[in-house]
Design a protein around this motif. Structure first.
Motif, PDB file in Angstrom:
ATOM      1  N   LEU A  52       0.828  -1.196   0.000  1.00  0.00           N
ATOM      2  CA  LEU A  52       0.000   0.000   0.000  1.00  0.00           C
ATOM      3  C   LEU A  52       0.869   1.255   0.000  1.00  0.00           C
ATOM      4  O   LEU A  52       0.630   2.195  -0.779  1.00  0.00           O
ATOM      5  CB  LEU A  52      -0.920  -0.016   1.222  1.00  0.00           C
ATOM      6  N   ARG A  53       1.891   1.277   0.841  1.00  0.00           N
ATOM      7  CA  ARG A  53       2.796   2.431   0.871  1.00  0.00           C
ATOM      8  C   ARG A  53       3.564   2.560  -0.442  1.00  0.00           C
ATOM      9  O   ARG A  53       3.728   3.660  -0.984  1.00  0.00           O
ATOM     10  CB  ARG A  53       3.789   2.302   2.034  1.00  0.00           C
ATOM     11  N   ASN A  54       4.028   1.431  -0.950  1.00  0.00           N
ATOM     12  CA  ASN A  54       4.854   1.455  -2.148  1.00  0.00           C
ATOM     13  C   ASN A  54       4.096   1.970  -3.360  1.00  0.00           C
ATOM     14  O   ASN A  54       4.611   2.768  -4.142  1.00  0.00           O
ATOM     15  CB  ASN A  54       5.416   0.064  -2.424  1.00  0.00           C
ATOM     16  N   THR A  55       2.855   1.517  -3.537  1.00  0.00           N
ATOM     17  CA  THR A  55       2.087   1.944  -4.704  1.00  0.00           C
ATOM     18  C   THR A  55       1.710   3.413  -4.628  1.00  0.00           C
ATOM     19  O   THR A  55       1.530   4.067  -5.666  1.00  0.00           O
ATOM     20  CB  THR A  55       0.811   1.098  -4.865  1.00  0.00           C
ATOM     21  N   ALA A  56       1.605   3.953  -3.409  1.00  0.00           N
ATOM     22  CA  ALA A  56       1.218   5.354  -3.251  1.00  0.00           C
ATOM     23  C   ALA A  56       2.406   6.298  -3.317  1.00  0.00           C
ATOM     24  O   ALA A  56       2.305   7.394  -3.881  1.00  0.00           O
ATOM     25  CB  ALA A  56       0.490   5.540  -1.925  1.00  0.00           C
ATOM     26  N   GLU A  57       3.534   5.889  -2.750  1.00  0.00           N
ATOM     27  CA  GLU A  57       4.642   6.826  -2.579  1.00  0.00           C
ATOM     28  C   GLU A  57       5.972   6.327  -3.118  1.00  0.00           C
ATOM     29  O   GLU A  57       6.909   7.109  -3.272  1.00  0.00           O
ATOM     30  CB  GLU A  57       4.823   7.129  -1.085  1.00  0.00           C
ATOM     31  N   GLY A  58       6.095   5.036  -3.371  1.00  0.00           N
ATOM     32  CA  GLY A  58       7.385   4.477  -3.699  1.00  0.00           C
ATOM     33  C   GLY A  58       7.613   4.289  -5.186  1.00  0.00           C
ATOM     34  O   GLY A  58       6.905   4.841  -6.028  1.00  0.00           O
ATOM     35  N   VAL A  59       8.620   3.486  -5.485  1.00  0.00           N
ATOM     36  CA  VAL A  59       8.952   3.153  -6.869  1.00  0.00           C
ATOM     37  C   VAL A  59       8.797   1.649  -7.056  1.00  0.00           C
ATOM     38  O   VAL A  59       8.723   0.881  -6.092  1.00  0.00           O
ATOM     39  CB  VAL A  59      10.387   3.590  -7.223  1.00  0.00           C
ATOM     40  N   ILE A  60       8.745   1.233  -8.299  1.00  0.00           N
ATOM     41  CA  ILE A  60       8.558  -0.180  -8.617  1.00  0.00           C
ATOM     42  C   ILE A  60       9.825  -0.949  -8.256  1.00  0.00           C
ATOM     43  O   ILE A  60      10.932  -0.570  -8.658  1.00  0.00           O
ATOM     44  CB  ILE A  60       8.228  -0.357 -10.109  1.00  0.00           C
ATOM     45  N   GLU A  61       9.642  -2.019  -7.509  1.00  0.00           N
ATOM     46  CA  GLU A  61      10.765  -2.833  -7.060  1.00  0.00           C
ATOM     47  C   GLU A  61      10.686  -4.225  -7.687  1.00  0.00           C
ATOM     48  O   GLU A  61       9.593  -4.728  -7.968  1.00  0.00           O
ATOM     49  CB  GLU A  61      10.752  -2.958  -5.538  1.00  0.00           C
ATOM     50  N   PRO A  62      11.832  -4.871  -7.906  1.00  0.00           N
ATOM     51  CA  PRO A  62      11.808  -6.231  -8.465  1.00  0.00           C
ATOM     52  C   PRO A  62      11.253  -7.228  -7.468  1.00  0.00           C
ATOM     53  O   PRO A  62      11.160  -6.951  -6.267  1.00  0.00           O
ATOM     54  CB  PRO A  62      13.283  -6.512  -8.771  1.00  0.00           C
ATOM     55  N   LEU A  63      10.866  -8.380  -7.965  1.00  0.00           N
ATOM     56  CA  LEU A  63      10.437  -9.459  -7.081  1.00  0.00           C
ATOM     57  C   LEU A  63      11.619  -9.921  -6.239  1.00  0.00           C
ATOM     58  O   LEU A  63      12.784  -9.695  -6.586  1.00  0.00           O
ATOM     59  CB  LEU A  63       9.890 -10.626  -7.898  1.00  0.00           C
ATOM     60  N   GLY A  64      11.306 -10.581  -5.125  1.00  0.00           N
ATOM     61  CA  GLY A  64      12.353 -11.076  -4.248  1.00  0.00           C
ATOM     62  C   GLY A  64      13.213 -12.130  -4.920  1.00  0.00           C
ATOM     63  O   GLY A  64      12.809 -12.760  -5.909  1.00  0.00           O
ATOM     64  N   GLU A  65      14.391 -12.346  -4.361  1.00  0.00           N
ATOM     65  CA  GLU A  65      15.343 -13.296  -4.945  1.00  0.00           C
ATOM     66  C   GLU A  65      14.761 -14.693  -5.099  1.00  0.00           C
ATOM     67  O   GLU A  65      15.078 -15.421  -6.024  1.00  0.00           O
ATOM     68  CB  GLU A  65      16.620 -13.347  -4.088  1.00  0.00           C
ATOM     69  N   GLY A  66      13.882 -15.088  -4.185  1.00  0.00           N
ATOM     70  CA  GLY A  66      13.351 -16.448  -4.226  1.00  0.00           C
ATOM     71  C   GLY A  66      12.096 -16.615  -5.053  1.00  0.00           C
ATOM     72  O   GLY A  66      11.554 -17.724  -5.159  1.00  0.00           O
ATOM     73  N   ALA A  67      11.613 -15.548  -5.676  1.00  0.00           N
ATOM     74  CA  ALA A  67      10.376 -15.635  -6.455  1.00  0.00           C
ATOM     75  C   ALA A  67      10.559 -16.562  -7.652  1.00  0.00           C
ATOM     76  O   ALA A  67      11.530 -16.439  -8.403  1.00  0.00           O
ATOM     77  CB  ALA A  67       9.946 -14.253  -6.934  1.00  0.00           C
ATOM     78  N   HIS A  68       9.614 -17.476  -7.838  1.00  0.00           N
ATOM     79  CA  HIS A  68       9.749 -18.476  -8.892  1.00  0.00           C
ATOM     80  C   HIS A  68       9.735 -17.869 -10.282  1.00  0.00           C
ATOM     81  O   HIS A  68      10.259 -18.442 -11.235  1.00  0.00           O
ATOM     82  CB  HIS A  68       8.612 -19.504  -8.775  1.00  0.00           C
ATOM     83  N   ASP A  69       9.140 -16.690 -10.429  1.00  0.00           N
ATOM     84  CA  ASP A  69       8.982 -16.067 -11.743  1.00  0.00           C
ATOM     85  C   ASP A  69       9.760 -14.757 -11.864  1.00  0.00           C
ATOM     86  O   ASP A  69       9.454 -13.935 -12.721  1.00  0.00           O
ATOM     87  CB  ASP A  69       7.506 -15.824 -12.037  1.00  0.00           C
ATOM     88  N   ARG A  70      10.750 -14.569 -11.003  1.00  0.00           N
ATOM     89  CA  ARG A  70      11.507 -13.313 -11.077  1.00  0.00           C
ATOM     90  C   ARG A  70      12.167 -13.137 -12.444  1.00  0.00           C
ATOM     91  O   ARG A  70      12.123 -12.048 -13.028  1.00  0.00           O
ATOM     92  CB  ARG A  70      12.559 -13.253  -9.977  1.00  0.00           C
ATOM     93  N   GLU A  71      12.771 -14.175 -12.958  1.00  0.00           N
ATOM     94  CA  GLU A  71      13.456 -14.066 -14.242  1.00  0.00           C
ATOM     95  C   GLU A  71      12.480 -13.668 -15.349  1.00  0.00           C
ATOM     96  O   GLU A  71      12.806 -12.856 -16.219  1.00  0.00           O
ATOM     97  CB  GLU A  71      14.138 -15.388 -14.579  1.00  0.00           C
ATOM     98  N   ARG A  72      11.285 -14.219 -15.278  1.00  0.00           N
ATOM     99  CA  ARG A  72      10.284 -13.900 -16.293  1.00  0.00           C
ATOM    100  C   ARG A  72       9.895 -12.428 -16.225  1.00  0.00           C
ATOM    101  O   ARG A  72       9.843 -11.736 -17.236  1.00  0.00           O
ATOM    102  CB  ARG A  72       9.051 -14.785 -16.091  1.00  0.00           C
ATOM    103  N   TRP A  73       9.629 -11.924 -15.010  1.00  0.00           N
ATOM    104  CA  TRP A  73       9.236 -10.530 -14.880  1.00  0.00           C
ATOM    105  C   TRP A  73      10.388  -9.582 -15.210  1.00  0.00           C
ATOM    106  O   TRP A  73      10.177  -8.494 -15.740  1.00  0.00           O
ATOM    107  CB  TRP A  73       8.687 -10.260 -13.479  1.00  0.00           C
ATOM    108  N   ASP A  74      11.610  -9.996 -14.897  1.00  0.00           N
ATOM    109  CA  ASP A  74      12.766  -9.183 -15.295  1.00  0.00           C
ATOM    110  C   ASP A  74      12.815  -9.024 -16.812  1.00  0.00           C
ATOM    111  O   ASP A  74      13.075  -7.936 -17.333  1.00  0.00           O
ATOM    112  CB  ASP A  74      14.062  -9.830 -14.805  1.00  0.00           C
ATOM    113  N   SER A  75      12.541 -10.116 -17.521  1.00  0.00           N
ATOM    114  CA  SER A  75      12.574 -10.047 -18.981  1.00  0.00           C
ATOM    115  C   SER A  75      11.398  -9.258 -19.535  1.00  0.00           C
ATOM    116  O   SER A  75      11.485  -8.660 -20.616  1.00  0.00           O
ATOM    117  CB  SER A  75      12.580 -11.459 -19.583  1.00  0.00           C
ATOM    118  N   TRP A  76      10.285  -9.233 -18.799  1.00  0.00           N
ATOM    119  CA  TRP A  76       9.101  -8.521 -19.253  1.00  0.00           C
ATOM    120  C   TRP A  76       9.178  -7.009 -19.039  1.00  0.00           C
ATOM    121  O   TRP A  76       8.372  -6.268 -19.603  1.00  0.00           O
ATOM    122  CB  TRP A  76       7.854  -9.051 -18.549  1.00  0.00           C
TER     123      TRP A  76
END
Length: 393
Positions: A52-76
């Motif tokens: 909630l705080r991030n979407t209102a005031e922050g910046v877009i952050e990558p998924l965590g290191e252990g996320a199963h689809d991090r590589e996919r979202w990085d490429s997207w």
């Protein structure tokens, strides 16, 4: 694809725009709605607070290191990490928000794993199946069954088109008209749709679903008619592999809807029984490709999905999100030809949608002018008061 100049990509950084209202208002409200729907533990509450705080005031952050689809979202779209949610393309930012929301509630097994696989939107989907409006619509299927074929087909198509206003499609009067429904269509290629699936033609139809709940009930009734009336020998229902955009349909939602039909009694229950049988013998198949949850237009679909669509006779895409991905999430001039924007699709294609976002193509100049005059600031694009059936066959 064509010589048509590309329209501006939609972003959420335009004050007063629909995209900005989604990011700034709808998403925070949804976080709180999801929070209230389940007895989540402290870990989930902390993660929801952070989102909630991030979407209102922050910046877009990558998924965590252990996320199963991090590589996919990085490429997207890793180029948007570190940017404001409002500065990223709207389609990308909106899709990534839902991925982050699923992570916050532990859907993919993040954290202690206790909430893995629990659809955070399921209560909303189920509630929609248990309303007086749904009861009335399913009762109306009995009247639809006794109508002429033309009236029945018109009613079923309008039911699938209007989604959670499906009652418009089922109110078939004695003379076969549907009060209000036709006059709200900004484009109507219904005849082209039915011509693409002639009776006894052995068609295979791929239907890319949108919402669960009442809309999916209407979709299944349309599918039942296509199969039962031999307008299609086989239907492939394309679903989401995991929760997405609040109400998007998954396999579990199809199961819920089939159960709801079969316990309705009358013609609806008969349709439910036929749908169940069609799933059992393969005439109705369900698919859930990972690309259906990608923040990308369909022009970038992978080869295996393109081949699957190419093997069918006709593709029907439901709803706003599929339309945005079909023609491109851009501020097109409304008269931009629909056929031009969909020329890349490997089969004839039909779009069924209620207008609830800025993207629109294929409108006649006179229709555009009348809508602009009646609804200042082009509010007709997002009001949900209009719909379309568009075909490239």
């Amino acid at each position: 694809m064509s010589d048509t100049p590309q329209a501006p990509v939609i972003h959420g950084n335009v004050p007063g725009s629909f995209a900005r209202s989604v990011l700034a208002e709808r998403h925070p409200a949804l976080i709180e709605k999801v929070r209230a729907a389940f007895p989540y533990g402290p870990e989930q509450h902390r993660a929801l607070d952070a989102l909630l705080r991030n979407t209102a005031e922050g910046v877009i952050e990558p998924l965590g290191e252990g996320a199963h689809d991090r590589e996919r979202w990085d490429s997207w779209g890793s180029e948007w990490f570190g940017a404001s949610w409002f500065d990223a393309p709207f389609l990308w930012a909106e899709s990534y928000f839902y991925r982050q929301l699923l992570g916050a509630v532990g859907y993919f097994g993040e954290g202690d794993g206790a909430w893995q696989g629990i659809d955070p939107f399921r209560p909303f989907k189920q509630a929609e199946l248990d309303t007086p409006e749904t009861d009335a619509e399913l009762d109306a299927v009995d009247r639809l069954a006794s109508a002429t074929v033309a009236e029945r087909e018109r009613g079923l198509l309008l039911g699938a088109l209007w989604g959670n206003r499906a009652d418009l499609g089922f109110r078939v009067t004695a003379d076969g008209s549907e009060p209000g429904a036709d006059t709200q269509l900004v484009a109507d290629d219904s005849e082209a749709f039915w011509a693409a699936v002639p009776q006894g033609g052995g068609a295979t139809v791929s239907l890319v679903a949108d919402n669960a709940g009442r809309e999916l009930l209407a979709d299944l009734l349309l599918v039942d008619h296509l199969l039962d009336d031999e307008r299609a020998a086989r239907v492939i229902l394309q679903l989401k592999p995991y929760p997405y955009y609040v109400s998007d349909a998954m396999t579990a939602d199809v199961v819920d809807c089939v159960r709801r039909l079969t316990r309705a009694g009358g013609a609806a229950a008969e349709a439910g029984g036929r749908i169940r049988a069609a799933m059992g013998d393969g005439r109705l198949a369900v698919r859930a490709h990972s690309f259906s949850c990608a923040p990308l237009p369909y022009t970038e679909m992978p080869d295996d999905l393109r081949a699957e669509f190419a093997a069918t006779t006709l593709t029907v895409l439901k709803g706003d999100l599929n339309y945005r991905r079909l023609v491109g999430d851009r501020l097109w001039e409304p008269t931009t030809p629909f056929a031009e924007r969909t020329a890349y699709w490997p089969t004839p294609v039909v779009a069924l949608r209620t207008l609830k976002c800025d993207v629109i193509t294929g409108i006649e100049p006179s229709t555009r002018d009348a809508l602009d005059a009646a609804e200042p600031h082009q509010k007709w694009r997002i009001s949900g008061a209009h719909a379309l059936v568009q075909a490239r066959t």
